[in-house]
Write a protein that holds these residues in place. Structure first.
Motif, PDB file in Angstrom:
ATOM      1  N   UNK A  62       0.862  -1.283  -0.105  1.00  0.00           N
ATOM      2  CA  UNK A  62      -0.111   0.127   0.023  1.00  0.00           C
ATOM      3  C   UNK A  62       0.784   1.242  -0.146  1.00  0.00           C
ATOM      4  N   UNK A  63       1.678   1.143   0.759  1.00  0.00           N
ATOM      5  CA  UNK A  63       2.795   2.442   0.961  1.00  0.00           C
ATOM      6  C   UNK A  63       3.543   2.700  -0.479  1.00  0.00           C
ATOM      7  N   UNK A  64       4.054   1.535  -1.190  1.00  0.00           N
ATOM      8  CA  UNK A  64       4.516   1.749  -2.419  1.00  0.00           C
ATOM      9  C   UNK A  64       3.365   1.941  -3.608  1.00  0.00           C
ATOM     10  N   UNK A  65       2.379   1.702  -3.341  1.00  0.00           N
ATOM     11  CA  UNK A  65       1.337   2.057  -4.329  1.00  0.00           C
ATOM     12  C   UNK A  65       0.894   3.673  -4.160  1.00  0.00           C
ATOM     13  N   UNK A  66       0.679   4.081  -2.909  1.00  0.00           N
ATOM     14  CA  UNK A  66       0.680   5.412  -2.569  1.00  0.00           C
ATOM     15  C   UNK A  66       1.318   6.269  -3.185  1.00  0.00           C
ATOM     16  N   UNK A  67       2.743   5.940  -3.018  1.00  0.00           N
ATOM     17  CA  UNK A  67       3.923   6.768  -3.491  1.00  0.00           C
ATOM     18  C   UNK A  67       3.936   6.852  -4.957  1.00  0.00           C
ATOM     19  N   UNK A  68       3.358   5.487  -5.627  1.00  0.00           N
ATOM     20  CA  UNK A  68       3.096   5.671  -7.226  1.00  0.00           C
ATOM     21  C   UNK A  68       2.098   6.885  -7.415  1.00  0.00           C
ATOM     22  N   UNK A  69       1.133   6.495  -6.785  1.00  0.00           N
ATOM     23  CA  UNK A  69      -0.216   7.390  -6.984  1.00  0.00           C
ATOM     24  C   UNK A  69       0.116   8.980  -6.822  1.00  0.00           C
ATOM     25  N   UNK A  70       0.843   9.306  -5.681  1.00  0.00           N
ATOM     26  CA  UNK A  70       1.083  10.651  -5.813  1.00  0.00           C
ATOM     27  C   UNK A  70       2.057  11.099  -6.880  1.00  0.00           C
ATOM     28  N   UNK A  71       2.973  10.452  -7.145  1.00  0.00           N
ATOM     29  CA  UNK A  71       4.063  10.903  -8.287  1.00  0.00           C
ATOM     30  C   UNK A  71       3.004  10.982  -9.679  1.00  0.00           C
ATOM     31  N   UNK A  72       2.053  10.207  -9.629  1.00  0.00           N
ATOM     32  CA  UNK A  72       1.317  10.321 -10.759  1.00  0.00           C
ATOM     33  C   UNK A  72       0.099  11.522 -10.786  1.00  0.00           C
TER      34      UNK A  72
END
Length: 181
Positions: A62-72
């Motif tokens: 979830x943390x990695x997905x959230x990081x990717x989401x905010x980068x996008x």
């Protein structure tokens, strides 16, 4: 940032201090209490470690997905993933305490170099799991009070530390799992 948001953040800061002290103290106190040794007729919750290790793994994802989401620039997805990660951490903590209140602690049985590796990972995991509490809470409060610039600054510290805690939780479980009774 407006005055209302500043006041909200100040109000939350009191709770951050309280929770950052109370949570580790409560976990430490409850960790040392075994309900069966106190005469309570409870079944050992020995099925919990693989579940809470999985929750730690899910938190890392979830943390990695959230990081990717905010980068996008997908803010809503980022918010939802981070809120879910926080709730996963709460569920983990409840299960972890419940297990240790009903079951005997498992000793690591490895020897030699691997024993030092295990204890290094375990000790850094435990210490950072205490340190991460105020970081997560401050990061979250800065987001919900719309203090985005300050949120970004602390998130750069919180993210890798929280990810380390989540991943090492899984590693600790994998390393000690052969020694569960």
């Amino acid at each position: 940032m407006n005055q209302v948001d500043l006041e909200k953040e100040k109000k939350y800061n009191k709770w951050i201090v309280v929770l950052s002290i109370v949570i580790p103290l409560a976990v430490a106190a409850l960790f040392g209490i075994n309900l069966r040794e106190l005469g309570f007729d409870v079944e050992p919750l020995t099925f919990l470690p693989p579940i809470y290790a999985t929750i730690n793994g899910l938190t890392a994802v979830l943390l990695i997905m959230a990081f990717i989401a905010i980068k996008k620039k997908n803010i809503v997805l980022h918010q939802n993933l981070m809120t879910t990660a926080i709730w996963c951490s709460v569920v983990f903590l409840v299960m972890y305490v419940a297990y240790h209140m009903t079951s005997d602690s498992t000793k690591f049985g490895g020897e030699g170099f691997i024993k030092y590796v295990y204890f290094f990972i375990l000790i850094t995991h435990i210490l950072l799991s205490i340190v991460i509490i105020p970081f997560v809470l401050i990061t979250y409060v800065r987001a919900i009070t719309n203090n985005i610039e300050r949120h970004k600054k602390i998130a750069k510290i919180t993210f890798p530390m929280w990810l380390y805690v989540a991943v090492t939780g899984v590693i600790v479980y994998i390393m000690i799992s052969p020694y569960y009774a």
